[in-house]
Design a protein around this motif. Structure first.
Motif, PDB file in Angstrom:
ATOM      1  N   ASP A 140       0.836  -1.200   0.000  1.00  0.00           N
ATOM      2  CA  ASP A 140       0.000   0.000   0.000  1.00  0.00           C
ATOM      3  C   ASP A 140       0.869   1.247   0.000  1.00  0.00           C
ATOM      4  O   ASP A 140       0.505   2.275  -0.581  1.00  0.00           O
ATOM      5  CB  ASP A 140      -0.906  -0.005   1.233  1.00  0.00           C
ATOM      6  N   VAL A 141       2.007   1.159   0.692  1.00  0.00           N
ATOM      7  CA  VAL A 141       2.956   2.268   0.759  1.00  0.00           C
ATOM      8  C   VAL A 141       4.355   1.694   0.589  1.00  0.00           C
ATOM      9  O   VAL A 141       4.671   0.635   1.136  1.00  0.00           O
ATOM     10  CB  VAL A 141       2.886   3.020   2.111  1.00  0.00           C
ATOM     11  N   LEU A 142       5.206   2.384  -0.170  1.00  0.00           N
ATOM     12  CA  LEU A 142       6.601   1.977  -0.331  1.00  0.00           C
ATOM     13  C   LEU A 142       7.514   3.158  -0.050  1.00  0.00           C
ATOM     14  O   LEU A 142       7.250   4.282  -0.492  1.00  0.00           O
ATOM     15  CB  LEU A 142       6.861   1.447  -1.740  1.00  0.00           C
ATOM     16  N   LEU A 143       8.583   2.895   0.690  1.00  0.00           N
ATOM     17  CA  LEU A 143       9.588   3.908   0.993  1.00  0.00           C
ATOM     18  C   LEU A 143      10.925   3.497   0.408  1.00  0.00           C
ATOM     19  O   LEU A 143      11.386   2.371   0.623  1.00  0.00           O
ATOM     20  CB  LEU A 143       9.730   4.089   2.510  1.00  0.00           C
ATOM     21  N   HIS A 155       7.118   2.426 -10.676  1.00  0.00           N
ATOM     22  CA  HIS A 155       5.783   2.390 -11.274  1.00  0.00           C
ATOM     23  C   HIS A 155       5.425   1.039 -11.880  1.00  0.00           C
ATOM     24  O   HIS A 155       4.249   0.662 -11.927  1.00  0.00           O
ATOM     25  CB  HIS A 155       5.656   3.502 -12.325  1.00  0.00           C
ATOM     26  N   GLU A 156       6.393   0.302 -12.351  1.00  0.00           N
ATOM     27  CA  GLU A 156       6.129  -1.024 -12.906  1.00  0.00           C
ATOM     28  C   GLU A 156       6.259  -2.127 -11.868  1.00  0.00           C
ATOM     29  O   GLU A 156       6.074  -3.304 -12.185  1.00  0.00           O
ATOM     30  CB  GLU A 156       7.106  -1.300 -14.060  1.00  0.00           C
ATOM     31  N   LEU A 157       6.593  -1.762 -10.617  1.00  0.00           N
ATOM     32  CA  LEU A 157       6.893  -2.765  -9.588  1.00  0.00           C
ATOM     33  C   LEU A 157       5.845  -2.842  -8.482  1.00  0.00           C
ATOM     34  O   LEU A 157       5.844  -3.800  -7.701  1.00  0.00           O
ATOM     35  CB  LEU A 157       8.266  -2.473  -8.958  1.00  0.00           C
ATOM     36  N   VAL A 158       4.966  -1.838  -8.395  1.00  0.00           N
ATOM     37  CA  VAL A 158       3.950  -1.814  -7.340  1.00  0.00           C
ATOM     38  C   VAL A 158       2.589  -1.512  -7.956  1.00  0.00           C
ATOM     39  O   VAL A 158       2.506  -1.003  -9.089  1.00  0.00           O
ATOM     40  CB  VAL A 158       4.297  -0.755  -6.259  1.00  0.00           C
ATOM     41  N   LYS A 160      -0.852   0.349  -8.979  1.00  0.00           N
ATOM     42  CA  LYS A 160      -0.996   1.740  -9.402  1.00  0.00           C
ATOM     43  C   LYS A 160      -1.475   2.649  -8.287  1.00  0.00           C
ATOM     44  O   LYS A 160      -1.200   3.858  -8.289  1.00  0.00           O
ATOM     45  CB  LYS A 160      -1.946   1.820 -10.600  1.00  0.00           C
ATOM     46  N   ASP A 161      -2.223   2.075  -7.323  1.00  0.00           N
ATOM     47  CA  ASP A 161      -2.738   2.920  -6.241  1.00  0.00           C
ATOM     48  C   ASP A 161      -1.806   2.950  -5.027  1.00  0.00           C
ATOM     49  O   ASP A 161      -2.152   3.508  -3.982  1.00  0.00           O
ATOM     50  CB  ASP A 161      -4.133   2.461  -5.816  1.00  0.00           C
ATOM     51  N   SER A 162      -0.623   2.373  -5.136  1.00  0.00           N
ATOM     52  CA  SER A 162       0.345   2.434  -4.037  1.00  0.00           C
ATOM     53  C   SER A 162       0.891   3.847  -3.897  1.00  0.00           C
ATOM     54  O   SER A 162       1.111   4.543  -4.891  1.00  0.00           O
ATOM     55  CB  SER A 162       1.516   1.486  -4.289  1.00  0.00           C
TER      56      SER A 162
END
Length: 370
Positions: A140-143, A155-158, A160-162
């Motif tokens: 849901d969230v990535l840092l 953008h290609e790894l998570v 689209k709504d992350s």
């Protein structure tokens, strides 16, 4: 939080998770750590900060020997299915058969979408901490707190709504790093006042014993240049450092003024009194930058190369590979106050130290804890 520390991978993942856990605790969020029983797993240090730890089973010797520092896909020490199932068992033990956590934090180079998919019904939200941008996640969230990292890299790894938090704006630092004065940024380039202070910390484990190389290099400088004989060194040995005896012998044979610290709680204070740092090109890079500390860094692993090269281009650090290179770089910085100030100002621009607050606010605004 699912994160590991060990003698070979160091303590950086655990330390930044601890920083986040302490900040969340101030918002009444309870955190438990799930860690593999590696040599150097840091259970004692985590529990000393007030957080429970569940250790996953120790791995057979053969599995441990297959771990490669340069290959992060081996860092789990087992296949992802096994680690995922053991983590699920730990969650069931902690929260009963059907309960799930509000937030699962993953900070591990060996974990990707396959592991995360198996855990989906055991968490409401997933927060992934990454540095590499080379694996898919269903978070849901990535840092990614890497300097100059762009959200497009993920953008290609998570999904689209992350929500993607990128760059040193979100670096997870303890609040003490923003509460101390930055001495080095106010260098008087016309002053010759001695002694200068050098801060040395080469990571939680320092598997190659670069600490010894650093001390030897500085000792060689002072033996031929009396103007630097008054140098004071603050030396921090990480919790997993196995070279203490060898380092002690070197110190006894050195004329340098060396103060050795272990289990340090005042890292920011020690750094703030220093003029130069010698360190590893890992997560502590952002701590040194926040304090405007000119740094000479050693790159232990491939995943640190991009960080160090970008900081080199920004003039915040210099990179050394051999004791001879370090010797030359230390001499250069010791004898050139203008260069120290130039690097200090450049480093300070990299990180303002307020990243933890921003990350916590982002998590709390997205997640409803029940």
């Amino acid at each position: 939080m699912r994160a590991d520390a060990s003698d070979f991978m160091g303590s950086g993942h655990i330390m930044r998770c601890l920083t986040l856990a302490e900040a969340l605790a101030k918002k009444n969020v309870q955190t438990t750590f799930i860690c593999r029983d590696w040599p150097g797993h840091m259970q004692e240090q985590i529990e000393a900060r007030g957080f429970p730890v569940v250790l996953l089973p120790s791995l057979p010797l053969q599995a441990k020997q297959q771990i490669e520092l340069s290959d992060d896909t081996t860092w789990l020490g087992c296949d992802f299915d096994t680690d995922a199932q053991q983590t699920i068992n730990a969650l069931k033990t902690m929260y009963s058969e059907h309960a799930c956590v509000d937030l699962l934090v993953v900070d591990h180079y060996g974990i990707d979408i396959r592991w995360e998919s198996l855990l989906q019904k055991y968490y409401r939200q997933l927060f992934v901490i990454d540095d590499l941008a080379n694996k898919s996640h269903i978070c849901d969230v990535l840092l990614d707190q890497t300097f100059q990292r762009q959200s497009n890299d993920y953008h290609e790894l998570v999904p689209k709504d992350s929500r993607i938090l990128c760059g040193t704006k979100y670096a997870l630092l303890k609040e003490t790093f923003t509460q101390l004065p930055v001495n080095v940024i106010n260098i008087d380039t016309t002053s010759t006042v001695e002694p200068l202070r050098i801060f040395i910390f080469l990571g939680g484990s320092d598997p190659l014993n670069k600490t010894a190389e650093a001390i030897t290099a500085i000792t060689a400088i002072t033996s031929i240049d009396d103007t630097n004989a008054g140098i004071h060194i603050d030396l921090v040995l990480g919790a997993q450092n196995k070279h203490a005896d060898a380092i002690s012998k070197i110190i006894k044979n050195s004329l340098l003024k060396i103060q050795v610290y272990r289990n340090v709680e005042n890292m920011a204070e020690l750094m703030s009194h220093s003029d130069i740092a010698i360190g590893a090109a890992g997560t502590s890079s952002w701590e040194r930058c926040c304090l405007g500390l000119p740094s000479l860094v050693f790159v232990y692993a491939d995943n640190q190369s991009m960080i160090s090269e970008q900081l080199l281009q920004a003039n915040a650090v210099k990179i050394w590979k051999t004791a001879e290179e370090l010797n030359q770089q230390v001499q250069l910085l010791l004898n050139d106050a203008s260069l120290r100030k130039e690097m200090s100002l450049a480093a300070k621009k990299v990180c303002d130290g307020k990243g933890t607050e921003r990350v916590v606010n982002a998590l709390l605004s997205l997640i409803t804890f029940k």
